[in-house]
Motif scaffolding. Structure first.
Motif, PDB file in Angstrom:
ATOM      1  N   ASP A 156      -7.650   3.993   7.167  1.00 51.81           N
ATOM      2  CA  ASP A 156      -6.813   5.055   7.712  1.00 51.81           C
ATOM      3  C   ASP A 156      -7.464   5.601   8.975  1.00 51.81           C
ATOM      4  O   ASP A 156      -8.631   6.024   8.960  1.00 51.81           O
ATOM      5  CB  ASP A 156      -6.650   6.191   6.705  1.00 51.81           C
ATOM      6  CG  ASP A 156      -5.684   5.841   5.584  1.00 51.81           C
ATOM      7  OD1 ASP A 156      -5.165   4.706   5.573  1.00 51.81           O
ATOM      8  OD2 ASP A 156      -5.458   6.697   4.698  1.00 51.81           O
ATOM      9  N   PRO A 209      -5.541   5.435  -1.289  1.00 51.84           N
ATOM     10  CA  PRO A 209      -4.342   4.599  -1.368  1.00 51.84           C
ATOM     11  C   PRO A 209      -4.199   3.894  -2.715  1.00 51.84           C
ATOM     12  O   PRO A 209      -5.188   3.647  -3.417  1.00 51.84           O
ATOM     13  CB  PRO A 209      -4.575   3.567  -0.261  1.00 51.84           C
ATOM     14  CG  PRO A 209      -6.060   3.397  -0.249  1.00 51.84           C
ATOM     15  CD  PRO A 209      -6.631   4.763  -0.561  1.00 51.84           C
ATOM     16  N   VAL A 239       0.857  -1.185   0.000  1.00 50.43           N
ATOM     17  CA  VAL A 239       0.000   0.000   0.000  1.00 50.43           C
ATOM     18  C   VAL A 239       0.892   1.233   0.000  1.00 50.43           C
ATOM     19  O   VAL A 239       1.831   1.352   0.794  1.00 50.43           O
ATOM     20  CB  VAL A 239      -0.917   0.033   1.234  1.00 50.43           C
ATOM     21  CG1 VAL A 239      -1.830   1.250   1.180  1.00 50.43           C
ATOM     22  CG2 VAL A 239      -1.744  -1.236   1.323  1.00 50.43           C
ATOM     23  N   SER A 240       0.609   2.164  -0.904  1.00 47.26           N
ATOM     24  CA  SER A 240       1.384   3.402  -0.982  1.00 47.26           C
ATOM     25  C   SER A 240       0.456   4.602  -1.006  1.00 47.26           C
ATOM     26  O   SER A 240      -0.745   4.471  -1.233  1.00 47.26           O
ATOM     27  CB  SER A 240       2.282   3.401  -2.224  1.00 47.26           C
ATOM     28  OG  SER A 240       1.516   3.254  -3.406  1.00 47.26           O
ATOM     29  N   ARG A 273      -2.262   3.524   9.198  1.00 51.37           N
ATOM     30  CA  ARG A 273      -2.938   2.904   8.051  1.00 51.37           C
ATOM     31  C   ARG A 273      -2.943   1.394   8.279  1.00 51.37           C
ATOM     32  O   ARG A 273      -1.882   0.779   8.463  1.00 51.37           O
ATOM     33  CB  ARG A 273      -2.254   3.266   6.750  1.00 51.37           C
ATOM     34  CG  ARG A 273      -2.737   2.474   5.536  1.00 51.37           C
ATOM     35  CD  ARG A 273      -2.302   3.131   4.236  1.00 51.37           C
ATOM     36  NE  ARG A 273      -3.165   4.263   3.895  1.00 51.37           N
ATOM     37  CZ  ARG A 273      -2.970   5.061   2.846  1.00 51.37           C
ATOM     38  NH1 ARG A 273      -1.922   4.854   2.048  1.00 51.37           N
ATOM     39  NH2 ARG A 273      -3.806   6.050   2.590  1.00 51.37           N
TER      40      ARG A 273
END
Length: 314
Positions: A163, A65, A57-58, A145
């Protein structure tokens, strides 16, 4: 019935799996109690596992995301991993959490839906041990997150990205203050039906309660089943959106089954009392854009006559 609490999680399966309505419980303020509550929430969070940890996940926390994984994922149990650990307040027993949620199809990798990102958090949800959302949130900190794998429960296996945007302690959430100089007024006609007049002023930022008439009956406690007559209007235009008076009969519900501002206005009052409460969107149906409810973004004003109360276990 319009005053009933809509699911705080307003997207897909999370509301079905974990949320049946907010519960209300104060927490003792001692360091020992707080530490214990945090430890309990840490213990009930879903365990980590290889499947959850394999998901990449970035993107910034609070923004939509980007999720990558090798589909299809073979998800046999719920797993949870903390992709980003925030440095904000920790979730303790009864705390309210503002959050954002994205859901992905574990078989195809397709984004199914998301809400709460980009500065418009989903309506805050209370986290308590055994309440359901505790499995997802645990004792995470604001700014974190979380990544969850969800086995197929009828809609296919899914991946959640949650989040944690803000954490507010139970006793600080939607706490009540006395009204300021500019507050609505109420008049009752000969039949006992109220009319609310909204002042030409900005709505209060917090929950404000005025006791119009104090009753001498039993005190309403958290979780009680209360019977009330009520009228609800919006501060923005003074229009009525719900009224038990118009229906001709009072309503009965648990104090923990309504929005936070309404709950705060009830608990601690006595049977026979009439109260006037103003509540901001955060303590009602959320900010505009955070919910599909037409009252999202509205400051709500209620006149409430408390007719009866009964312990929740009776």
């Amino acid at each position: 019935m319009r005053i009933r609490l809509l699911s705080a999680v307003s997207v897909a399966a999370l509301s079905v799996l974990v949320l049946t309505g907010c519960t209300s419980a104060g927490t003792e303020s001692t360091p020992e109690a707080t530490a214990s509550a945090s430890a309990d929430l840490c213990a009930v969070a879903a365990p980590t596992g290889e499947t959850a940890e394999s998901i990449s996940v970035s993107g910034e926390v609070g923004q939509s995301p980007t999720v990558e994984f090798e589909a299809p994922l073979d998800i046999v149990s719920a797993e949870r991993t903390v992709a980003v650990e925030g440095d904000g307040a920790q979730i303790t027993e009864g705390a309210y959490v503002s959050y954002a949620l994205a859901i992905f199809d574990a078989t195809t990798g397709e984004s199914l839906q998301e809400a709460g990102f980009g500065g418009t958090a989903l309506p805050a949800m209370q986290i308590s041990v055994g309440g359901g959302p505790d499995t997802f949130f645990g004792c995470a900190t604001a700014g974190s997150r979380l990544v969850m794998t969800i086995p197929d429960a009828g809609s296919g296996a899914q991946v959640y990205v949650i989040d944690v945007l803000d954490v507010t302690a139970a006793d600080a959430w939607c706490s009540v203050s006395e009204p300021g100089d500019a507050f609505p007024t109420v008049e009752f006609d000969a039949d006992g039906n109220p009319t609310v007049t909204i002042p030409d002023a900005d709505a209060p930022e917090g929950v404000e309660v005025e006791v119009l008439e104090a009753g001498d009956g039993e005190v309403v406690e958290s979780g009680d089943n209360v019977t009330v007559d009520y009228l609800g209007v919006t501060w923005s235009d003074g229009e009525t959106f719900d009224s038990s008076y118009e229906r001709g009969e009072p309503a009965t519900f648990p104090t923990t089954g309504v929005v936070s501002g309404f709950q705060r206005a009830l608990e601690g009052q006595t049977v026979g009392s009439t109260v006037l409460v103003s509540m901001p969107p955060a303590c009602a149906y959320g900010e505009a854009g955070s919910s599909t409810n037409e009252l999202a973004g509205e400051t709500l004003v209620f006149v409430i006559e408390i007719v009866e109360t009964a312990r929740g276990d009776q």
